[in-house]
Motif scaffolding. Structure first.
Motif, PDB file in Angstrom:
ATOM      1  N   PRO A 109       0.348  -1.689   0.318  1.00 45.55           N
ATOM      2  CA  PRO A 109      -0.108  -0.169  -0.180  1.00 45.55           C
ATOM      3  C   PRO A 109       0.999   0.968   0.234  1.00 45.55           C
ATOM      4  N   ARG A 110       0.244   2.329  -0.542  1.00 41.84           N
ATOM      5  CA  ARG A 110       1.119   3.434  -0.608  1.00 41.84           C
ATOM      6  C   ARG A 110       2.371   3.733  -0.843  1.00 41.84           C
ATOM      7  N   SER A 111       3.153   2.653  -2.192  1.00 38.43           N
ATOM      8  CA  SER A 111       4.593   2.699  -2.865  1.00 38.43           C
ATOM      9  C   SER A 111       3.874   2.926  -3.767  1.00 38.43           C
ATOM     10  N   VAL A 112       5.179   3.660  -4.120  1.00 33.50           N
ATOM     11  CA  VAL A 112       5.520   3.866  -5.980  1.00 33.50           C
ATOM     12  C   VAL A 112       7.138   3.673  -5.698  1.00 33.50           C
ATOM     13  N   VAL A 113       7.303   2.603  -7.232  1.00 35.30           N
ATOM     14  CA  VAL A 113       8.749   2.489  -7.529  1.00 35.30           C
ATOM     15  C   VAL A 113       8.593   2.120  -8.849  1.00 35.30           C
ATOM     16  N   PHE A 114       9.738   2.816  -9.254  1.00 36.34           N
ATOM     17  CA  PHE A 114      10.370   3.177 -10.418  1.00 36.34           C
ATOM     18  C   PHE A 114      11.520   2.392 -11.108  1.00 36.34           C
ATOM     19  N   ALA A 115      11.359   1.227 -12.315  1.00 37.09           N
ATOM     20  CA  ALA A 115      12.331   0.113 -12.201  1.00 37.09           C
ATOM     21  C   ALA A 115      12.893   0.821 -13.686  1.00 37.09           C
ATOM     22  N   GLY A 116      14.461   0.445 -13.386  1.00 31.80           N
ATOM     23  CA  GLY A 116      15.150   0.575 -15.154  1.00 31.80           C
ATOM     24  C   GLY A 116      15.531  -0.099 -15.128  1.00 31.80           C
ATOM     25  N   ILE A 117      15.934  -1.102 -16.476  1.00 33.23           N
ATOM     26  CA  ILE A 117      16.741  -2.046 -16.510  1.00 33.23           C
ATOM     27  C   ILE A 117      17.925  -1.544 -17.680  1.00 33.23           C
ATOM     28  N   GLY A 118      19.086  -2.094 -17.042  1.00 27.32           N
ATOM     29  CA  GLY A 118      20.344  -1.387 -18.059  1.00 27.32           C
ATOM     30  C   GLY A 118      20.622  -2.603 -18.837  1.00 27.32           C
ATOM     31  N   PRO A 119      21.029  -2.509 -20.016  1.00 23.97           N
ATOM     32  CA  PRO A 119      21.627  -3.453 -21.637  1.00 23.97           C
ATOM     33  C   PRO A 119      22.179  -4.590 -20.739  1.00 23.97           C
ATOM     34  N   VAL A 120      22.476  -5.357 -20.969  1.00 22.88           N
ATOM     35  CA  VAL A 120      22.793  -6.379 -20.541  1.00 22.88           C
ATOM     36  C   VAL A 120      24.171  -6.797 -20.349  1.00 22.88           C
ATOM     37  N   ALA A 121      25.887  -6.556 -19.954  1.00 22.35           N
ATOM     38  CA  ALA A 121      26.771  -6.510 -19.730  1.00 22.35           C
ATOM     39  C   ALA A 121      27.474  -7.709 -19.689  1.00 22.35           C
ATOM     40  N   ALA A 122      28.717  -7.352 -21.207  1.00 23.47           N
ATOM     41  CA  ALA A 122      28.720  -9.261 -21.569  1.00 23.47           C
ATOM     42  C   ALA A 122      29.831  -9.732 -20.351  1.00 23.47           C
ATOM     43  N   GLY A 123      30.792  -8.598 -19.822  1.00 20.92           N
ATOM     44  CA  GLY A 123      31.101  -9.045 -17.999  1.00 20.92           C
ATOM     45  C   GLY A 123      31.822  -7.920 -17.466  1.00 20.92           C
ATOM     46  N   LEU A 124      32.311  -8.120 -16.735  1.00 18.25           N
ATOM     47  CA  LEU A 124      32.596  -7.839 -15.415  1.00 18.25           C
ATOM     48  C   LEU A 124      32.893  -5.782 -15.635  1.00 18.25           C
ATOM     49  N   ALA A 125      32.916  -5.838 -16.874  1.00 20.34           N
ATOM     50  CA  ALA A 125      33.642  -3.996 -16.900  1.00 20.34           C
ATOM     51  C   ALA A 125      32.684  -3.324 -17.773  1.00 20.34           C
ATOM     52  N   VAL A 144       1.450   5.951 -10.303  1.00 20.32           N
ATOM     53  CA  VAL A 144       0.992   4.628 -10.237  1.00 20.32           C
ATOM     54  C   VAL A 144       3.033   3.808 -10.787  1.00 20.32           C
ATOM     55  N   SER A 145       3.790   2.456  -9.803  1.00 20.51           N
ATOM     56  CA  SER A 145       4.652   2.297 -10.008  1.00 20.51           C
ATOM     57  C   SER A 145       4.588   1.791 -11.295  1.00 20.51           C
ATOM     58  N   ALA A 146       6.265   1.850 -11.922  1.00 21.00           N
ATOM     59  CA  ALA A 146       6.587   1.946 -13.463  1.00 21.00           C
ATOM     60  C   ALA A 146       7.531   0.950 -14.033  1.00 21.00           C
ATOM     61  N   VAL A 147       8.130  -0.227 -14.939  1.00 21.20           N
ATOM     62  CA  VAL A 147       8.967  -0.419 -14.956  1.00 21.20           C
ATOM     63  C   VAL A 147       9.306  -0.374 -16.643  1.00 21.20           C
ATOM     64  N   ALA A 148      10.579  -0.565 -17.375  1.00 27.99           N
ATOM     65  CA  ALA A 148      11.330   0.110 -18.545  1.00 27.99           C
ATOM     66  C   ALA A 148      12.866   0.022 -18.954  1.00 27.99           C
ATOM     67  N   GLY A 149      12.658  -1.304 -19.802  1.00 25.90           N
ATOM     68  CA  GLY A 149      13.788  -1.480 -19.818  1.00 25.90           C
ATOM     69  C   GLY A 149      14.767  -0.091 -21.313  1.00 25.90           C
ATOM     70  N   PHE A 150      15.898  -0.206 -20.904  1.00 27.64           N
ATOM     71  CA  PHE A 150      16.794   1.269 -21.316  1.00 27.64           C
ATOM     72  C   PHE A 150      16.762   1.211 -23.107  1.00 27.64           C
ATOM     73  N   GLY A 151      15.839  -0.297 -24.070  1.00 29.65           N
ATOM     74  CA  GLY A 151      16.165  -0.287 -24.816  1.00 29.65           C
ATOM     75  C   GLY A 151      15.242   0.917 -25.498  1.00 29.65           C
TER      76      GLY A 151
END
Length: 565
Positions: free
Chosen positions: A410-426, A455-462
Motif C-alpha cells: 500500500p501507498r508505495s510507488v516504485v520506478f524500476a529501470g533495466i540496463g543493457p546486458v553487460a557481457a563482462g564485469l567491465a 503508479v509504479s512503472a518499469v522499463a528497459g533501456f532499449g
C-alpha cells in the motif's frame, strides 16, 4: 565469560574413538575467514578429527581426573602466546585430549618454551590474529564445523553456504509446499518462490518481513511456540477457514535455536512425507542459519560494498566479484529500483534517503529478487535498490515480477529501470548508468501527472533511448548553461522572482510543435491568453520563437529549469 561443560575422561584421552567420523581440523580451517587463525604447531598434522569448539577459561582450576576435552578445539580466552602461563595451558589441554588450543597472538610471538611443549605433545597450537574477537572466532569455527559434518543425503547439497533463498526453494521442492525461513524472533530471513497465490497470512508475513505481531501473540498464548522450541520434531498447525495447513520445525545447533522452517500448503495439500522431509531439511539448514547468524550482517554489508564497487568500476573486478557473489564469466543486467511513499511524491516532499515505508518496500523487493532467480545480488543506496540480474531467458520478466510485488504494498510507488546486458564485469557501470537514466525518465513522467495517476512503472533501456539520450546531453550542457546569460535566462529568472508563467507557456508551445490550440488546452487557458504570453515573452526578454536558434536554446533552458523547480 561462561565456559562450556567439558565432560568426563574416557579410558584414553588421546584416542578420540567417537570422533573418527568427524570433520578434520584442516576442513574446518579451510572454511573460516582467511587470516583469522594461524597454525603454529600441529604435531599430528591438521587431519585430526574435531568434535566441537568451546570457550575455555584457563583461569578456572580443573581437576585433571575429571576434565576431558577429547577432540575439542579450545579457545583460551584472555591468554596470549607470549604469556608465561601459556605453556601450562597447552599442557593441560594436551593431557585432556584436546584437538587444538587457540591463543591470542599479541605484539610478541610465542616463547621458545611454548613451541617446545607444543612439539612434544599431541594438541595443535593455533593463534588468533589481532582484531578478531573470540565471539566471532567461535561463531565461524562452529559454522565451519556444522558445514563439514557428514549429514548424509539431504537433497540440499551444492548450495552456497548462507544461500537462504536457495535453501528455501530447495526445501519447498522436497516438502511440496511453500517455505518460509524465520529467525527466533519471527522475522523473515527468506522464502520460496510463489507458484500459487499465497494465503493471507503468508502474504502479510512476506510483505512485512515478519510474522504479524498479533499472530505471534496468538501462537504464543496457544502454546504453539512453547511446543516448537521444546521439541526436535515437526509441529503441526491445522488449516482453518482462513489459513492453509502449516508445519514448522526448529533449527538447532546443539542447545542453541537458530531459527525455524515453516511449510504451508501451496495450492494443494502437503505431501504425506512432508514432515519427514522437513526434519531432514532442518538438519541440513543448520550450517546455513549458523553462517547467517555469525556472518550474516557483517557479510551482507561487505557484499553490498563489493556490489557498489563493481557498479562503480572497481579496479580489482575479479576479486570484488568474488566478494559480491557475482560470477565473473556470466552476463548480467543491472536493475535499479527507486521506492517512494506516494503521499510524499504527490506533495513533492520525498526525503532523499527515504523513510520507513520506502525501506520496507526495498526489503520486500530484495527478498523477492533473491528468491525469483538464483544468482541475483542486491545492494542499497538511500531509497535505491540495485539488483544484478543474471541474463537469461525471460528478458525483463524478473523486473515485471518485482513491479507486481511493489504494487501490492500500500501507498508505495516504485520506478524500476533495466540496463543493457553487460557481457563482462567491465560493462556493469554502463548498465547501471543506463538503468538510472531510465528511472529518472520514469520519475519525470510521473511528476507531470496528478497524484491519483502516479503508479509504479518499469522499463528497459532499449525502450527509452531518445529520452535517456536527451538526459545525457542535458547533464553535459548544464554546467556550461549555468555560466551563460541571455533571453531564456532572463525569462526564467523573471518567472522565479515574480511567479509569472512565461516559461511554462513557451515550454507548452514547444512541446505542442507550435500548435497554439493544443498548447493552450494543456495549460487549461484560452488560446488568446497563450498568444498574449508568447508575445510578451518576445517583447520583455527577446524570446522570439520564430527564430530556430532561440527555440533550441529555450527548449534546453526550460528543461534544465524544470530540474531545479
Amino acid at each position: 565469560m561462561a565456559t562450556h561443560e567439558l565432560g568426563r575422561p574416557g579410558p584414553d584421552r588421546h584416542e578420540p574413538d567417537r570422533n573418527d567420523a568427524g570433520p578434520s581440523l584442516e576442513q574446518i580451517l579451510h572454511l573460516v575467514a582467511p587470516g583469522m587463525l594461524d597454525v603454529v604447531v600441529a604435531p599430528r598434522g591438521t587431519g585430526i578429527p574435531v568434535a566441537d569448539v568451546v570457550l575455555h577459561d584457563p583461569g578456572e582450576e580443573r581437576d585433571d581426573e575429571t576434565w576431558a576435552a577429547s577432540g575439542l578445539i579450545l579457545l583460551a580466552v584472555g591468554m596470549e602466546v607470549a604469556s608465561p602461563d601459556a605453556v601450562d595451558v597447552l599442557r593441560a589441554a594436551d593431557r585432556a585430549g584436546a584437538a587444538a588450543v587457540v591463543l591470542r597472538r599479541g605484539s610478541r610471538g610465542p616463547r621458545a618454551a611454548l613451541l617446545e611443549a607444543a612439539g612434544q605433545g599431541r594438541t595443535a597450537l593455533l593463534t588468533r590474529r589481532p582484531g578478531q574477537g573470540w565471539t566471532e572466532v567461535l561463531g565461524q569455527l562452529r559454522t565451519a564445523l556444522a558445514q563439514s559434518a557428514p549429514t548424509g543425503t539431504t537433497g540440499v547439497e551444492g548450495l552456497r553456504l548462507g544461500d537462504l533463498p536457495g535453501l528455501a526453494n530447495t526445501v519447498a521442492d522436497l516438502v511440496g509446499g511453500a517455505i518460509t525461513i524465520e529467525d527466533p524472533q519471527s522475522l523473515v530471513l527468506a522464502y520460496s518462490r510463489m507458484d500459487h497465490e499465497p494465503d493471507p497470512m503468508r502474504r502479510l508475513t512476506i510483505l512485512g518481513q515478519e510474522v504479524p505481531r498479533w499472530r505471534v501473540d496468538q501462537l504464543r498464548e496457544s502454546g504453539f511456540f512453547q511446543a516448537l522450541w521444546s521439541t526436535d520434531d515437526v509441529v503441526r498447525l491445522p488449516a482453518d477457514d482462513r489459513y492453509a495447513e502449516r508445519l514448522a520445525i526448529a533449527v538447532r545447533h546443539g542447545s542453541e535455536i537458530l531459527g525455524s522452517l515453516w511449510a504451508a500448503a501451496d495450492g494443494r495439500p502437503l505431501a504425506e512425507d512432508a514432515a519427514a522431509a522437513l526434519r531432514t531439511a532442518a538438519r541440513a539448514a543448520v550450517p546455513h542459519l549458523s553462517h547467517h547468524q555469525t556472518w550474516g550482517r557483517a557479510a551482507a554489508r561487505a557484499r553490498e560494498g563489493a556490489v557498489h564497487a563493481l557498479l562503480d568500476g572497481s579496479a580489482h573486478a575479479a576479486r570484488t566479484a568474488h566478494d559480491a557473489g557475482v560470477a565473473p564469466d556470466l552476463p548480467y543486467a543491472v536493475l535499479v529500483a527507486e521506492a517512494y511513499d506516494s503521499r510524499d511524491l504527490a506533495a513533492g516532499s520525498a526525503p532523499a534517503a527515504g523513510g520507513a515505508a520506502e525501506q520496507r518496500v526495498l526489503d520486500v523487493l530484495a527478498l523477492q529478487a533473491e528468491a525469483y532467480r538464483p544468482g541475483c545480488v542486491t545492494a542499497r543506496s538511500g531509497r535505491r535498490l540495485y539488483i544484478l540480474l543474471p541474463a537469461g531467458d525471460g528478458g525483463t520478466d524478473p523486473a515485471r515480477a518485482l513491479l507486481a510485488t511493489a504494487r501490492s504494498v500500500p501507498r508505495s510507488v516504485v520506478f524500476a529501470g533495466i540496463g543493457p546486458v553487460a557481457a563482462g564485469l567491465a560493462g556493469l557501470p554502463a548498465s547501471r548508468e543506463a538503468a538510472e537514466l531510465v528511472v529518472r525518465v520514469l520519475r519525470q513522467r510521473a511528476a507531470s501527472l496528478p497524484a491519483a495517476d502516479m503508479v509504479s512503472a518499469v522499463a528497459g533501456f532499449g525502450e527509452m533511448v531518445p529520452e535517456t539520450s536527451a538526459l545525457r546531453v542535458l547533464d553535459r550542457v548544464e554546467p556550461l548553461w549555468e555560466t551563460l546569460s541571455g533571453p531564456v535566462h532572463a525569462m526564467v529568472e523573471h518567472d522565479r522572482a515574480h511567479g509569472s508563467e512565461y516559461g511554462t507557456s513557451v515550454a507548452a508551445y514547444l512541446d505542442a510543435f507550435g500548435d497554439t490550440a493544443t498548447a493552450a488546452q494543456r495549460l487549461n487557458v484560452h488560446a488568446n491568453t497563450l498568444r498574449y504570453r508568447l508575445r510578451r515573452a518576445r517583447e520583455l526578454f527577446g524570446v522570439d520563437l520564430a527564430d530556430p536558434t532561440v527555440r533550441l536554446l529555450a527548449d534546453i533552458g526550460l528543461r534544465l529549469a524544470r530540474r531545479t523547480g
